[in-house]
Design an enzyme around this catalytic site. Structure first.
Site, PDB file in Angstrom:
ATOM      1  N   LYS A 272      54.863  32.292 102.501  1.00  0.00           N
ATOM      2  CA  LYS A 272      55.723  33.250 103.207  1.00  0.00           C
ATOM      3  C   LYS A 272      55.681  34.568 102.446  1.00  0.00           C
ATOM      4  CE  LYS A 272      60.646  34.220 104.140  1.00  0.00           C
ATOM      5  NZ  LYS A 272      62.019  33.681 104.308  1.00  0.00           N
ATOM      6  N   ASP A 277      63.407  41.257 103.402  1.00  0.00           N
ATOM      7  CA  ASP A 277      64.105  40.576 104.499  1.00  0.00           C
ATOM      8  C   ASP A 277      65.501  41.174 104.676  1.00  0.00           C
ATOM      9  OD1 ASP A 277      65.078  38.879 106.405  1.00  0.00           O
ATOM     10  OD2 ASP A 277      65.160  37.099 105.103  1.00  0.00           O
ATOM     11  N   LYS A 284      71.621  41.121 107.500  1.00  0.00           N
ATOM     12  CA  LYS A 284      72.328  40.496 106.392  1.00  0.00           C
ATOM     13  C   LYS A 284      73.419  41.424 105.859  1.00  0.00           C
ATOM     14  CE  LYS A 284      68.386  37.889 104.484  1.00  0.00           C
ATOM     15  NZ  LYS A 284      68.915  36.530 104.583  1.00  0.00           N
ATOM     16  N   ASP A 295      61.419  37.960  98.792  1.00  0.00           N
ATOM     17  CA  ASP A 295      61.201  37.014  99.893  1.00  0.00           C
ATOM     18  C   ASP A 295      59.704  36.795 100.170  1.00  0.00           C
ATOM     19  OD1 ASP A 295      62.532  35.244 101.549  1.00  0.00           O
ATOM     20  OD2 ASP A 295      62.640  36.633 103.237  1.00  0.00           O
ATOM     21  N   ASP A 354      67.113  36.463 111.510  1.00  0.00           N
ATOM     22  CA  ASP A 354      67.058  36.270 110.063  1.00  0.00           C
ATOM     23  C   ASP A 354      66.337  34.966 109.694  1.00  0.00           C
ATOM     24  OD1 ASP A 354      67.435  36.823 107.418  1.00  0.00           O
ATOM     25  OD2 ASP A 354      69.592  36.378 107.397  1.00  0.00           O
ATOM     26  N   GLU A 356      63.306  34.258 109.924  1.00  0.00           N
ATOM     27  CA  GLU A 356      61.979  34.831 110.185  1.00  0.00           C
ATOM     28  C   GLU A 356      60.860  34.141 109.419  1.00  0.00           C
ATOM     29  OE1 GLU A 356      63.891  35.851 107.859  1.00  0.00           O
ATOM     30  OE2 GLU A 356      62.502  36.064 106.199  1.00  0.00           O
ATOM     31  N   ARG A 358      60.215  30.993 108.895  1.00  0.00           N
ATOM     32  CA  ARG A 358      59.601  29.877 109.633  1.00  0.00           C
ATOM     33  C   ARG A 358      58.720  30.388 110.764  1.00  0.00           C
ATOM     34  NH1 ARG A 358      65.432  27.531 110.876  1.00  0.00           N
ATOM     35  NH2 ARG A 358      65.751  28.674 108.934  1.00  0.00           N
TER      36      ARG A 358
HETATM   37  N1  BES Z   1      64.909  34.709 103.031  1.00  0.00           N
HETATM   38  C1  BES Z   1      66.010  34.005 103.559  1.00  0.00           C
HETATM   39  C2  BES Z   1      66.417  32.798 102.711  1.00  0.00           C
HETATM   40  C3  BES Z   1      66.930  33.066 101.326  1.00  0.00           C
HETATM   41  C4  BES Z   1      68.281  33.004 101.057  1.00  0.00           C
HETATM   42  C5  BES Z   1      66.067  33.311 100.286  1.00  0.00           C
HETATM   43  C6  BES Z   1      68.738  33.212  99.776  1.00  0.00           C
HETATM   44  C7  BES Z   1      66.534  33.529  98.996  1.00  0.00           C
HETATM   45  C8  BES Z   1      67.878  33.476  98.746  1.00  0.00           C
HETATM   46  C9  BES Z   1      65.680  33.501 104.955  1.00  0.00           C
HETATM   47  O1  BES Z   1      64.812  34.284 105.685  1.00  0.00           O
HETATM   48  C10 BES Z   1      66.955  33.464 105.721  1.00  0.00           C
HETATM   49  O2  BES Z   1      67.521  34.501 105.939  1.00  0.00           O
HETATM   50  N2  BES Z   1      67.382  32.275 106.126  1.00  0.00           N
HETATM   51  C11 BES Z   1      68.572  32.104 106.870  1.00  0.00           C
HETATM   52  C12 BES Z   1      68.291  31.161 108.008  1.00  0.00           C
HETATM   53  C13 BES Z   1      69.400  31.051 109.008  1.00  0.00           C
HETATM   54  C14 BES Z   1      69.563  32.350 109.749  1.00  0.00           C
HETATM   55  C15 BES Z   1      69.084  29.933 109.962  1.00  0.00           C
HETATM   56  C16 BES Z   1      69.637  31.542 105.945  1.00  0.00           C
HETATM   57  O3  BES Z   1      69.305  30.690 105.120  1.00  0.00           O
HETATM   58  O4  BES Z   1      70.769  31.981 106.020  1.00  0.00           O
HETATM   59 ZN    ZN Z   2      63.518  35.441 104.585  1.00  0.00          ZN
HETATM   60 MN    MN Z   3      65.803  35.843 106.716  1.00  0.00          MN
END
Ligand code: BES
Ligand code: ZN
Ligand code: MN
Length: 504
Positions: A272, A277, A284, A295, A354, A356, A358
């Site tokens: 990834k 992000d 966010k 990220d 968010d 993204e 996946r």
């Molecule tokens: N990049 C984030 C995940 C992340 C969180 C990485 C904390 C490092 C530290 C990912 O893209 C994300 O935002 N995931 C969301 C998914 C949700 C919207 C289903 C999350 O984990 O909140």
């Molecule tokens: Zn992310």
């Molecule tokens: Mn995200």
């Protein structure tokens, strides 16, 4: 860093500092009453001169023996070394090469800040010489890295020369072990450098350029494709994230195809590469958002792993793929409710922009299979949920193949990285069902790391696959005795060891 193997008696080694490990041989404390029990400290070296140089200090009661405690002696009597650094390793009973790696990092960080540029590490008794050499070199490399790149007062203190003093062994083998571990350690730091860069200095284009430059240096084939190719390949999931950003995306494809390797297997390493992000339209909160420059850690891990593989030359084909883009809100950005068609043809309802990672990985994994990969590993800072589940010390492992997992688990143990297997189960598929498309991109709050992995599984399908969720472990908020705060370089060593396992 230059590494040398020495078979000299530790006492005879002329060096800025000799480093030896101190272990506690007392029985581990079983209950409250015993907590004042005295440690039984011994230097983990058979050299009587080293033992006697340390004897006074160890008997003084000043040393606790707790892991990572350091004590520096000047002009140690009976030693050629100018100093003797004693690093405690905790309980002798539990001491392993895992701890040794961190002790070596601690030694580097203690000595380099005291203006030393070289030292000699006495490989401790109890760990086989080759395993010890690998752990010491890898740990020393990790300790040598500093993230303060843009500070005007950056000191750039580094250890340049490391001598490892071993009691006995095959010099050729041990030197080869040191050389290989250095490749791995330096590749890990290469990855950490990429992750450390802020997003204005590590755009998808720049990440692609760095991958290209590295590939030329180590003899890998590397193509970096832009938006046209992504659209031509019908990577609708990857593009749906990229479309919102003014920065062009990059699809990075690195190929390691040694003539000596069999046709199969072909290992696919997919990363990834979200260079920032923001969350997109599902934006966010501001607090801590700066960390989202990391990220792309999964992508950087795979670029670093490809570097190590190209230099180590295992006889197995490997393809590295990084899907790099920013995730931005804009007038062109995708919106919640949009439906996208992935490269595989599956349709995805975007519930949360968010989620993204996946999306880009869905097309990255499918593309890897199209290129002929028979086994897949992906690494991604994928979910906040894995941080809730495992915290900051252990990364999550998911898989659709128990046999492949066994291979990964043993590689992971050798590499000395903490990871834990998490479940996949078809019952979780309910959570990613859509009423308008094949699948939604967010399974909601509960079991969030699992539903994210279930989403990826839809694109790995029957291909044996390992997914590493490194969201909690790719970035350290605090420094540790053996490592600076910032990018950790987690997963690279396990991935490289895993690849090596296929070459045997
Ligand atoms: N990049 C984030 C995940 C992340 C969180 C990485 C904390 C490092 C530290 C990912 O893209 C994300 O935002 N995931 C969301 C998914 C949700 C919207 C289903 C999350 O984990 O909140
Ligand atoms: Zn992310
Ligand atoms: Mn995200």
């Amino acid at each position: 860093m230059k590494t040398t193997i020495s078979f000299s008696a530790p006492a005879e080694v002329e060096t800025e500092s000799l480093v030896a490990v101190v272990l506690d041989h007392a029985e581990p404390v079983a209950n409250e009453k015993e907590k004042d029990k005295k440690p039984e400290l011994k230097v983990a070296s058979a050299d009587p001169a080293v033992q006697s140089a340390a004897a006074g200090l160890l008997a003084s009661g000043e040393v606790t023996g707790k892991a990572f405690e350091t004590n520096l002696l000047h002009k140690p009597p009976g030693l050629q070394a100018k100093r003797l650094l004693l690093v405690s390793g905790g309980s002798a009973k539990k001491f392993s090469s895992y701890d040794l790696r961190r002790i070596a990092g601690t030694a580097v960080r203690t000595l380099k800040t005291r203006a030393m540029r070289s030292f000699a590490f006495v490989a401790p008794l109890g760990i086989p010489a080759e395993e010890a050499v690998r752990a010491i070199v890898e740990g020393a490399c990790v300790g040598n890295f500093e993230p303060d790149y843009y500070r005007s007062d950056r000191k750039d203190q580094k250890i340049d020369d490391l001598t490892i003093v071993v009691a006995a062994g095959d010099e050729v083998r041990l030197s080869k072990a040191a050389e290989e571990s250095q490749i791995v350690g330096e590749s890990q730091n290469f990855t950490r450098d990429l992750v450390n860069e802020p997003s204005n200095r590590m755009t998808p284009t720049i990440l692609g350029e760095r991958a290209k430059k590295m590939s030329t240096e180590v003899g890998l084939k590397c193509e970096v494709y832009g938006a046209d190719k992504i659209k031509e390949l019908k990577m609708g999931a990857f593009w749906s994230v990229a479309q919102g950003s003014d920065e062009p995306p990059a699809l990075i494809v690195m190929k390691y195809e040694p003539a000596s390797a069999p046709e199969k297997p072909v290992l696919g390493l997919v990363g990834k590469g979200i260079t920032f992000d923001t969350g997109g339209i599902s934006i966010k909160p501001a607090d801590g958002m700066e960390k989202m420059k990391s990220d792309m850690a999964g992508g950087a891990t795979m670029i670093g792993a490809m570097r190590a593989i190209a230099l180590l030359k295992p006889k197995v084909k490997v393809i590295g793929i990084v899907c790099a883009t920013e995730n931005m809100p804009s007038g062109k950005a995708q919106k919640p409710g949009d439906v996208q068609v992935a490269m595989s043809g599956k349709t995805i309802e975007i519930i949360n922009t968010d989620a993204e990672g996946r999306l880009v990985l869905a097309d990255g994994l499918y593309y890897a299979r199209q290129l002929g990969c028979t086994h897949l590993v992906d690494a991604a800072t994928l979910t906040g949920a894995v941080v809730v589940a495992l915290g900051h010390h252990i990364a999550g492992v998911f898989t659709n193949d128990d046999l492949l997992y066994e291979r990964f688990r043993s590689a992971n143990a050798k590499a000395g990285e903490k990871m834990w297997r998490m479940p996949l189960d078809d019952e979780y598929k309910e959570q990613i069902r859509s009423s308008i498309a094949d699948i939604v991109n967010s399974g909601g709050r509960w079991g969030g790391a699992i539903t994210a992995a279930m989403f990826l599984k839809e694109f790995a399908e029957e291909t044996p696959w390992i997914h590493l969720d490194i969201a909690g472990t790719a970035w350290l908020d605090e420094q540790k005795p053996w490592i600076a705060k910032g990018p950790s370089g987690i997963a690279l060593r396990s991935v490289v060891e895993f690849v090596k396992g296929f070459a045997q």
